[in-house]
Structures are given as structure tokens and as C-alpha cells.
Design an enzyme around this catalytic site. Structure first.
Site, PDB file in Angstrom:
ATOM      1  N   PHE A  92       8.340  -4.532  -2.293  1.00 10.38           N
ATOM      2  CA  PHE A  92       9.136  -3.644  -1.459  1.00 10.38           C
ATOM      3  C   PHE A  92      10.064  -4.458  -0.551  1.00 10.38           C
ATOM      4  CE2 PHE A  92       9.956  -0.718   1.945  1.00 10.38           C
ATOM      5  CZ  PHE A  92      10.031   0.488   1.290  1.00 10.38           C
ATOM      6  N   GLU A  93       9.512  -5.502   0.044  1.00  9.00           N
ATOM      7  CA  GLU A  93      10.305  -6.343   0.944  1.00  9.00           C
ATOM      8  C   GLU A  93      11.356  -7.142   0.160  1.00  9.00           C
ATOM      9  OE1 GLU A  93       8.035  -8.569   3.712  1.00  9.00           O
ATOM     10  OE2 GLU A  93       9.759  -9.702   4.433  1.00  9.00           O
TER      11      GLU A  93
ATOM     12  N   ASP B  52      -3.990  12.104   5.442  1.00 11.03           N
ATOM     13  CA  ASP B  52      -2.985  11.842   6.460  1.00 11.03           C
ATOM     14  C   ASP B  52      -3.556  10.900   7.519  1.00 11.03           C
ATOM     15  OD1 ASP B  52      -1.203  11.980   8.658  1.00 11.03           O
ATOM     16  OD2 ASP B  52      -0.527  13.965   8.027  1.00 11.03           O
TER      17      ASP B  52
ATOM     18  N   GLU C 257      -4.597  -0.077   8.215  1.00  8.85           N
ATOM     19  CA  GLU C 257      -3.293  -0.218   7.565  1.00  8.85           C
ATOM     20  C   GLU C 257      -2.802   1.182   7.197  1.00  8.85           C
ATOM     21  OE1 GLU C 257      -2.339  -3.502   6.115  1.00  8.85           O
ATOM     22  OE2 GLU C 257      -0.567  -2.769   5.070  1.00  8.85           O
TER      23      GLU C 257
ATOM     24  N   LYS D 247      17.784  10.731   7.886  1.00 12.14           N
ATOM     25  CA  LYS D 247      18.614  11.824   8.425  1.00 12.14           C
ATOM     26  C   LYS D 247      18.088  12.259   9.792  1.00 12.14           C
ATOM     27  CE  LYS D 247      19.862  13.592   3.925  1.00 12.14           C
ATOM     28  NZ  LYS D 247      19.407  14.407   2.822  1.00 12.14           N
TER      29      LYS D 247
ATOM     30  N   ASP E  38      12.677  -2.270   7.098  1.00 12.22           N
ATOM     31  CA  ASP E  38      13.931  -2.839   6.588  1.00 12.22           C
ATOM     32  C   ASP E  38      15.087  -1.894   6.933  1.00 12.22           C
ATOM     33  OD1 ASP E  38      12.941  -0.812   4.923  1.00 12.22           O
ATOM     34  OD2 ASP E  38      14.131  -1.514   3.222  1.00 12.22           O
TER      35      ASP E  38
ATOM     36  N   THR F 191       6.000  -8.401  -0.052  1.00  8.23           N
ATOM     37  CA  THR F 191       5.706  -7.492  -1.162  1.00  8.23           C
ATOM     38  C   THR F 191       6.980  -7.253  -1.977  1.00  8.23           C
ATOM     39  OG1 THR F 191       6.234  -5.621   0.228  1.00  8.23           O
ATOM     40  CG2 THR F 191       3.916  -6.254   0.113  1.00  8.23           C
TER      41      THR F 191
ATOM     42  N   ASP G 144       8.052   5.236   5.830  1.00  7.09           N
ATOM     43  CA  ASP G 144       9.213   5.995   5.334  1.00  7.09           C
ATOM     44  C   ASP G 144      10.227   6.125   6.478  1.00  7.09           C
ATOM     45  OD1 ASP G 144       8.159   6.727   2.655  1.00  7.09           O
ATOM     46  OD2 ASP G 144       6.624   7.697   3.864  1.00  7.09           O
TER      47      ASP G 144
END
Ligand SMILES: C[S@@+](CC[C@H](N)C(=O)[O-])C[C@H]1O[C@@H](n2cnc3c(N)ncnc32)[C@H](O)[C@@H]1O
Length: 233
Positions: free
Chosen positions: A214-215, A119, A67, A145, A177, A212, A141
Site C-alpha cells: 500500500f505504501e 468495527d 492495530e 470528499k 499518504d 507495505t 480510508d
């Protein structure tokens, strides 16, 4: 292919896919980190491509799910709890999120979760080929831009790296999203010759991916969620 076959990924190390951010930890998270990191934690080696043997992570051999960018860890914890026959390795750079997941691991008694700090691209470059049953990239993320698109995790060189670590038939599941990123992801994944889409375009929302906070926030703001699920050929 071997870990050293990805010079583009190693070179991209100066271009990180995450925002450096600080975050306060709750007392509970601080305690969880101190107590549980030595048991369930894995520091991503500083030198990209340093071999990481997944066989040393868990006391059993089971299909392994990676994940990437596990955030606060709610999704990893819920999916691992519902899927005890596979092992889950979450990788995140944000310390409060790592601590929160460690706390969830303990609270829910999850023996099939390990948490890597660092990372994800460095970690993956050190994993053996065909060592992962699935890779999850949920709400990466979006870097909206244009000048930041080079920071996106879903881009051709990174996808080739992730795909090489999947077993044949293993899945790469992305969700976002951000509509423009969703289209870009689809183009990138479609263009990888080693991947096949499991659906005709976007996938219907899979019930096994937990909703979540976030969603929920994205949905409230009117941003629909796109899932993309590909298999390694
Ligand atoms: C927008 S958040 C989404 C978190 C979580 N997947 C969710 O659905 O709630 C993206 C996360 O990915 C992490 N991240 C981005 N690039 C990463 C990388 N190369 N390695 C590890 N974590 C990364 C960030 O720190 C951040 O926590």
C-alpha cells in the site's frame, strides 16, 4: 472515564469509517479462516460498549498494541514478529484481510497476535480504560470528499476514545499518504488535551513500521507518507 462515556461514538455507529466491500478469498485464506478463527479470532460484540477483557485474549499479561484497520495484515504480522514482548490485537472488517492475517499468524508461528472482526470503534468502546500500550492507525480510508469527512476515523470524538484506552505514556501512531488528511489529523491530535506530540509536527518515518504494498503504491504515485506519533499525557 468509562465505556459508557462516549455517547457521540455510539451515536456515530450509523456513520461508519469503512467502505462495505466484498472480496474474493483464495482457497488458502478460506482454509485459514475456517481453521484458525476459532483459535485466534475475536468477534467484536454487536452491542457497542459490551465489555471486552483483554486479559482473556492471551495466555500471558503483556503490553497490548491495537492495530485498527489491519488490511491484509502484513504490517501487523511483521511488527508482531519483531516485537515478541508485546501482544497485538488487529481489528478489521474485511474478511479476506482477516483470513490473510490468520494465515500469516500460522505461517510465522506468531503467538502474540489475535484478530478481531468488526468495527474498531465498537471494540475500543468495550475495552477498559488504560488497557492499550499503543494504537496504530496506518493508512486509514482518507474519505477525501468534504461531505464524507464525518466518516474519518481520526476526528475529535474518536481520538478522545482511543486516547482514553491508552496507558499514560502509551502511543497513538497514525500514518497516511493523503496530504490533506495528514494536516487534518495533525490539527485534531494537537487539539486533544490528553495527547502530546513526540515530534515537532510530523515524525520521521519510523524504521519499525514496515513498508507495505500500500505504501509502495502511494510512493510510486508521488504521494509522500506522513507519520504522526503522540503520547498519552
Ligand atoms: C486503506 S486500508 C489500509 C490497510 C492497512 N492498514 C495498510 O496499511 O495496508 C484501511 C482499512 O481500514 C479498515 N477499516 C476502516 N474503518 C474500520 C473500522 N471502523 N473498524 C475496522 N476496520 C476498519 C478498512 O476495512 C480497510 O481495510
Amino acid at each position: 472515564m468509562t465505556a459508557t462515556d462516549f455517547p457521540t461514538t455510539a451515536a456515530a455507529r450509523s456513520v461508519r469509517t469503512f467502505h462495505p466491500r466484498r472480496g474474493r478469498m483464495t482457497a488458502r485464506q478460506t482454509a485459514a479462516l475456517e481453521r484458525l478463527w476459532p483459535v485466534h479470532g475475536l468477534a467484536v460484540p454487536d452491542v457497542p460498549g459490551t465489555p471486552v477483557d483483554p486479559a482473556h485474549l492471551f495466555p500471558r499479561r503483556a503490553p497490548l498494541v491495537l492495530e485498527i484497520g489491519s488490511g491484509m495484515g502484513d504490517t501487523t504480522a511483521a511488527m508482531a514478529a519483531a516485537d515478541p514482548d508485546r501482544d497485538y490485537l488487529a481489528v478489521e472488517v474485511h474478511t479476506p484481510g482477516i483470513a490473510n492475517l490468520l494465515d500469516l499468524v500460522e505461517r510465522h508461528g506468531l503467538g502474540n497476535v489475535r484478530v478481531a472482526r468488526g468495527d474498531a470503534l465498537d471494540l475500543v468502546s468495550g475495552l477498559p480504560d488504560a488497557s492499550l500500550d499503543a494504537v496504530h492507525v496506518f493508512f486509514p480510508d482518507p474519505w477525501p470528499k468534504s461531505r464524507h469527512h464525518k466518516r474519518r476515523i481520526i476526528q475529535p470524538a474518536h481520538v478522545a476514545l482511543l486516547r482514553s484506552r491508552l496507558v499514560a505514556g502509551g502511543t497513538l501512531h497514525c500514518a497516511t499518504d493523503w496530504a490533506e488528511y495528514a494536516e487534518a489529523m495533525r490539527e485534531t491530535l494537537d487539539a486533544d488535551p490528553g495527547l502530546a506530540n513526540t515530534h515537532d509536527g510530523f515524525a520521521p518515518r519510523p524504521a519499525h513500521r514496515p513498508v507495505t504494498k500500500f505504501e509502495r503504491r502511494a510512493l510510486t504515485a508521488g504521494r509522500p507518507i506522513a507519520d504522526l506519533i503522540y503520547r498519552r499525557r
